[in-house]
Motif scaffolding. Structure first.
Motif, PDB file in Angstrom:
ATOM      1  N   TRP A  78       0.116  12.898  12.747  1.00  0.00           N
ATOM      2  CA  TRP A  78       0.720  11.607  12.407  1.00  0.00           C
ATOM      3  C   TRP A  78       0.351  11.179  10.987  1.00  0.00           C
ATOM      4  N   GLU A  81       1.930  13.768   8.599  1.00  0.00           N
ATOM      5  CA  GLU A  81       3.356  13.972   8.826  1.00  0.00           C
ATOM      6  C   GLU A  81       3.731  15.445   8.661  1.00  0.00           C
ATOM      7  N   LEU A  85       7.237  12.300  13.016  1.00  0.00           N
ATOM      8  CA  LEU A  85       6.407  11.442  13.851  1.00  0.00           C
ATOM      9  C   LEU A  85       6.837  11.477  15.312  1.00  0.00           C
ATOM     10  N   THR A 171      13.072  -3.145   7.456  1.00  0.00           N
ATOM     11  CA  THR A 171      13.829  -2.257   6.571  1.00  0.00           C
ATOM     12  C   THR A 171      15.246  -2.760   6.333  1.00  0.00           C
ATOM     13  N   THR A 292       4.905  -2.584  15.419  1.00  0.00           N
ATOM     14  CA  THR A 292       3.476  -2.626  15.718  1.00  0.00           C
ATOM     15  C   THR A 292       3.135  -3.755  16.680  1.00  0.00           C
ATOM     16  N   THR A 516      -3.476   2.116   6.909  1.00  0.00           N
ATOM     17  CA  THR A 516      -2.017   1.951   6.994  1.00  0.00           C
ATOM     18  C   THR A 516      -1.318   2.159   5.652  1.00  0.00           C
ATOM     19  N   SER A 520       1.860   5.835   8.668  1.00  0.00           N
ATOM     20  CA  SER A 520       2.858   4.898   9.155  1.00  0.00           C
ATOM     21  C   SER A 520       2.199   3.832  10.021  1.00  0.00           C
ATOM     22  N   ASN A 521       2.755   2.641   9.994  1.00  0.00           N
ATOM     23  CA  ASN A 521       2.182   1.534  10.764  1.00  0.00           C
ATOM     24  C   ASN A 521       2.152   1.816  12.268  1.00  0.00           C
ATOM     25  N   ASN A 564       5.471   1.677   3.261  1.00  0.00           N
ATOM     26  CA  ASN A 564       6.436   1.281   4.292  1.00  0.00           C
ATOM     27  C   ASN A 564       7.838   1.260   3.684  1.00  0.00           C
TER      28      ASN A 564
END
Length: 626
Positions: A78, A81, A85, A171, A292, A516, A520-521, A564
């Motif tokens: 994770w 990567e 994921l 996003t 999250t 983080t 990734s979160n 992010n």
């Protein structure tokens, strides 16, 4: 011992030739080897990780070691990567049955839970909002309300972006607002250029006009004319000051740059970062605002089923003040960092708007006019949006009985996902448009209707990768619990109980905030939750005391463009450098952690009785191993 004088010079010559040939050829095969390593780096990392950690389950041969092996492999994949994921998230479904930790059917059930039903309902709402451009209408209207002063305009964009990200993904919010911000910024730059051109033309015209009227005037008369020349109202009182100021501003701008002045560049940077950061900050406010929060809610409610304290209303109540304070302080910090903070200019009253402000207001109005009058589909979407929010808030508000009390026979059966599904299904039922066809006689008749959203449109918005990722996190947490790894970690971390709770919260928040930035979160929160929960139980602290700040801080990925998606979106517009984001993001990170610590020390404590170890948490005696 043989001395240097007795060595045959021929051998030295041959050795030198060999070394020279080796050194000359080394870069060729070295670079070739490095290129192969770089090309197949992910494959090599996967193989290396699996083989290096393999002695852990083979040597210890305990369920805890086997679960730890799975946890380490998944965590490394994770963080690096090396695999997508969502693909990595499927590994617990493969490894836990092979290790005998959990049967395959049990692991598979962890991949679809209450969280996924809630996500489906929320995505139905988000799909309709974006399809009918309701989000754009809300954003432009909120910006028009705050005015066109640059500082207030920036705050308006931040507030509208944060509000949208409460209900939409961070996003999509950033991707929607950034084109509007870019149009406004470019219009401001072009308006300033027109004003500058008008000013220079005016003053040059005055000088030429004086010479043409009377070529015989002497120098004293010319000076007198210059002193009596009146500038354009609302600009400046001295032509020389204007020219010198303009030239000074242009010194730092290279030829061919798309920015007239350094201030224009700073303004573009400011607006970009405001959108990136506010889209993340707004997501803190609701459980559905970011993945999250959803991961935490599902994990917490699964691990502590007797605690019915985390729902949409309770989360909104304690997180809204945190988000508002962070948003305002971030606005002040970014404004000061890039443009300075001029209180006199910000709070001026009764003064004529500058050309820049008028141009900015005109761009926003033009964008709003393009939307036309509000349509039936937007009204229905807005009504369903309000209904969903009200049902979430009123289900179990805490200070009074909610509508869930109408079903006393089935307590806690209806959750936030029940509301989301109810409203989400309506989007597939309520008509949006009539479908017509032309008959052979030429008559146009309606034969069907299209709903607010279709299944194909929903599928294009549904983040299936996040759904699988979250499911993998739940499976990983269940495996750690079943194997006893969580209990083992809690016992090993129990010596931390000698530290103050405040210090433990601060350390865990800083670690999560740092992690983080490079991971990734969702992956970060999925890794840390199974570790922090046993820690809280081992030191006899309310688990919410540690889990809530860590969950909030995992969203503070402000330093890097790759931290992010919103950061990457605004960075792609070309106004920012990495160092700009690092400087600005570091301040926002500090502000965020400080505000979270403030909230955990004040208004959140009485809401959840954080100073008491709750009855719904496992008894301390259960955490003691023989």
């Amino acid at each position: 011992m043989m001395g240097w004088r007795n060595i045959n010079p021929g051998w030295l010559f041959n050795i030198c030739l060999i070394l020279r040939k080796t050194l000359s050829e080394a870069p060729l095969w070295t670079m070739k080897l490095l290129s192969y390593i770089f090309i197949y780096r992910r494959l090599l990392l996967v193989v290396f990780t699996v083989l290096v950690l393999l002695p852990l389950p083979l040597v210890l041969r305990t369920k805890e070691a086997e679960a730890a092996y799975t946890l380490f492999v998944v965590a490394i994949f994770w963080l690096s990567e090396a695999l997508p994921l969502s693909v990595t998230a499927l590994l617990p479904g493969l490894m836990f049955p092979l290790f005998g930790i959990m049967p395959s059917k049990t692991v598979a059930s962890a991949y679809f839970k209450d969280f996924h039903l809630l996500l489906i309902g929320v995505i139905c709402l988000a799909t309709s909002i974006e399809k009918w451009n309701l989000h754009k209408r809300i954003a432009l209207r909120m910006v028009m309300m705050v005015g066109v002063n640059p500082a207030w305009l920036t705050l308006g964009f931040m507030v509208s972006t944060a509000f949208l990200s409460m209900w939409l993904s961070n996003t999509s919010t950033a991707a929607m607002v950034m084109p509007i911000v870019e149009a406004v910024a470019q219009q401001i730059i072009s308006a300033e250029a027109e004003v500058e051109t008008a000013q220079m033309t005016y003053f040059n015209g005055n000088a030429n006009h004086g010479l043409e009227i009377d070529e015989g005037v002497n120098g004293d008369e010319i000076d007198e004319k210059k002193e009596k020349t009146k500038p354009l109202p609302g600009y400046c009182n001295d032509a020389e000051k204007i020219s010198s100021k303009i030239e000074l501003e242009k010194v730092s701008v290279t030829e061919g740059s798309k920015y007239r002045t350094k201030k224009d560049h700073m303004m573009c940077k400011l607006m970009c970062l405001c959108i990136a950061y506010s889209s993340t900050i707004g997501g803190l406010t609701t459980i559905t605002g970011t993945s999250t929060n959803l991961i935490f809610a599902e994990y917490f409610n699964t691990r502590y089923p007797d605690c019915d304290c985390i729902n949409f209303g309770s989360w909104f109540t304690f997180s809204l003040p945190i988000a508002v304070i962070i948003l305002l302080l971030s606005w002040i910090w970014l404004q000061w960092l890039f443009l300075g903070f001029d209180f006199k200019e910000m709070f001026k009253c009764g003064k004529t708007k500058t050309a820049k402000e008028r141009a900015c207001a005109e761009v926003i109005k033009q964008e709003y006019r393009k939307l036309g009058p509000i349509r039936y589909q937007e009204i229905v979407t807005l009504v369903l949006f309000i209904v969903m929010a009200l049902l979430w808030f009123s289900r179990d508000p805490g200070f009074a009985s909610g509508w869930a009390a109408l079903f006393p026979e089935y307590p806690s059966f209806a959750t936030d996902s029940t509301v989301a599904l109810l409203v989400g299904l309506l989007f597939f039922l309520i008509p949006a448009n009539r479908l017509t066809k032309t008959t052979p006689t030429g008559e146009i008749v309606a034969f069907d209707y299209s709903p607010l959203i279709t299944w194909k449109e929903f599928q294009s918005f549904m983040p299936w990768d996040i759904a699988i990722l979250v499911g993998g996190g739940f499976a990983l947490a269940d495996g750690c619990e079943e194997s006893g790894l969580s209990k083992w970690i809690g016992n090993k971390l129990s010596p931390l109980g000698s530290l103050s709770v405040w210090l433990i919260i601060l350390i865990s928040s800083l670690i999560v905030t740092s992690l983080t930035e490079v991971a990734s979160n969702p992956a970060t929160i999925t890794i840390v939750l199974p570790i922090l929960s046993p820690l809280a139980e081992a030191i006899q602290v309310n688990p919410l005391y540690i889990l809530i700040p860590s969950t909030l801080c995992v969203s503070f990925a402000f330093l890097l463009p790759v931290a992010n998606p919103p950061n990457a979106i605004v960075f792609s517009y070309g106004h920012l450098k990495v160092i700009d984001m690092v400087k600005a993001g570091l301040g926002v990170n500090v502000v965020g952690v400080a505000v979270v610590m403030l909230g955990m020390s004040t208004w959140i404590v009485p809401m959840f009785d954080l100073n008491t170890y709750p009855a719904w948490a496992p008894p301390v005696s259960n955490q003691t191993m023989p």
